[in-house]
Scaffold this motif. Sequence first.
Motif, short mmCIF file in Angstrom:
data_model
loop_
_atom_site.label_atom_id
_atom_site.label_comp_id
_atom_site.label_asym_id
_atom_site.label_seq_id
_atom_site.Cartn_x
_atom_site.Cartn_y
_atom_site.Cartn_z
N GLY A 217 11.00 9.91 8.71
CA GLY A 217 12.42 10.34 8.65
C GLY A 217 12.99 10.98 9.35
N LEU A 256 7.27 4.52 5.81
CA LEU A 256 8.01 5.05 4.62
C LEU A 256 8.06 4.77 3.31
N SER A 257 7.41 4.75 2.89
CA SER A 257 6.86 4.99 1.00
C SER A 257 6.23 6.78 0.80
N VAL A 259 6.86 9.17 2.75
CA VAL A 259 7.84 9.99 3.30
C VAL A 259 8.66 11.41 1.95
N HIS A 261 11.01 12.17 0.74
CA HIS A 261 12.58 11.56 0.33
C HIS A 261 13.41 12.64 0.09
N ARG A 263 15.83 13.69 -2.26
CA ARG A 263 17.05 13.44 -3.23
C ARG A 263 18.31 14.07 -3.94
N ALA A 479 12.47 18.80 0.44
CA ALA A 479 11.72 17.28 0.44
C ALA A 479 10.89 17.14 -0.03
N ARG A 483 9.97 17.83 -4.38
CA ARG A 483 8.63 16.73 -4.96
C ARG A 483 7.86 17.49 -5.98
N SER A 523 17.11 12.89 7.05
CA SER A 523 16.75 11.86 5.34
C SER A 523 17.07 10.52 6.56
N ILE A 524 15.46 9.16 5.71
CA ILE A 524 16.26 7.97 5.88
C ILE A 524 17.38 7.89 6.49
N GLU A 525 18.51 8.06 4.56
CA GLU A 525 20.03 7.39 3.98
C GLU A 525 20.61 8.15 5.57
#
Length: 569
Positions: A217, A256-257, A259, A261, A263, A479, A483, A523-525
């Motif tokens: 990420g 990817l899952s 990481v 994320h 939000r 991040a 979580r 962030s990946i976004e």
Amino acid sequence: MTLLTVRDLRVGFGRPGHETEVVQGVDLDLAAGETLAIVGESGSGKSVTAMSINRLVDYSGGRILGGSILLDGTTDLATASEARMQNLRGGEIGMIFQEPMTSLNPVLKIGTQIGEIFAKRRGLSGRAVRQAAIRALERVRIPDAARRLDQAPHQMSGGMLQRIMIAMAFAGEPRLLIADEPTTALDVTIQAQILALLAEMKRETGMGLIFITHDIGLVAGIADRVVVMQGGRAVESGTADDVFDRPAHDYTRHLLSAVPHFRGGRSARVNAVRSEGAKATLRVENLGVRFSVGGGFLRQAKGYVHAVEGVSFDLVPGETLGIVGESGSGKSTTARAILDLVRPTAGRVEGAEGRAVQMVFQNPNASLNPRMDVRALLSEPVIAAGRRVDTEALDRMRMLLDKVDLPQDALARYPHEFSGGQRQRICIARALMPNPRVLVLDEAVSALDVSVQAKVLDLLIDLQRDFGLAYLFVSHDMAVVERIAHRIAVIYAGRIVEIGAARSVLSDPCHPYTRKLIAAVPSIERRHVDFALDTDEVPSTLRPDGWQAPPQSWRDHGPDHRVAVEPAA
């Protein structure tokens, strides 16, 4: 124009003829002005691949067994002589390592170390060397560069040292720069500074950049192309958008899952355990920690570092309070003061009596005695409490090993027989042996790969539910904190500046420092981000003898969200 072409690279370690291949047929391409990210977990071969490009692998017991590494399509680095490689290293090919303190000589001044490059590479001498070194530091936005040249590495922060390493790498004007995990040990804001600086220098010079990381990420904001490595092989490669949006390999999808994320608070845990009148299991009131400076035998201290100043919070059973902030902010000192590992100089801590509070440290390798098996390691808290390791204690060991998902035969095994994630599970089981009410976790997952990190976080959440534990979770990774935390306290220069429900603090930050932290979260976004190069340092907490902190004022921002009111300038 293709700057670097790697074909069928194979690298092994061991006796000649009996090597174990750790890189198996890797292909890479890098164009001038392009950023290539090589991502993968520990042991995937990404760092060995990078070290092979400039042949540093030759100095660590490895050797290139086959393949080609073409620079400009002509010079094969895989077969080049050592004399040729010495001319290329530091000139055509620059390198930035993960930990600047192990790359810089601790007994030499910064100016001496940078000046050596200009003397050898540019043929400069005398005053010209110093002027070139000053310009190099100014180029990477280090303030008061002339004074910094006369300082030693230990007098600077981690972020500043990494900027110095970048200045040294660019002093040779490389056309290819390899950055091997250059931000792993840095806080999120310093990490953003380093990414911004690398991107800026790449734009200025048109060099090619290879960025090695285990955090897929992290590179979304700067990478043009991505190569994913697993088990010594490149299992997927392509443009950053293709790899992130349309991953083709199962391992890429797994990374990817895994990481965490960020939000903006939307995935934060809702605090269902805190209610009106809930009794605190740990209460910290006006905690202060100061370290004397300049004193000595029969001499009064010239001043004090106010590492922690007026910190107050409480924890209820089943709750996680995340403490976030940059290095030097006081978050780890706060955690250690609660356990009396650092002696508080002010305030009080209620609920930490006996063994009610236990700690899990960042690095399991440093926390576990390599000469003791797991049974002996788990026995330590029992013996420290003055009890015998009887049948009841052994039953608790087996129960805890089951809880942390380790086999029963682990009791007879040693730390080196476990993976990094398993060793951290052993540390957690050991901390739970005295049946504590509170666990203090100081960067407890930051040294782990993202997939292992995710499993340990899930384990902590399960243990909290099963035992009703309260967690004090210290981290620089927003991040990860999102979580696991129910509530968040943001520490800046030794003081809490914002505290409240995680969802509220992360989605609607009020203090400028909190907003700065959140703005720096990768962030990946966030693709192809133009990171702002902010070189502000955390203000010094060194105060003269007798200085007293002004009282802190607060304002409410919702039912469980308070923000410090900064005095008018």
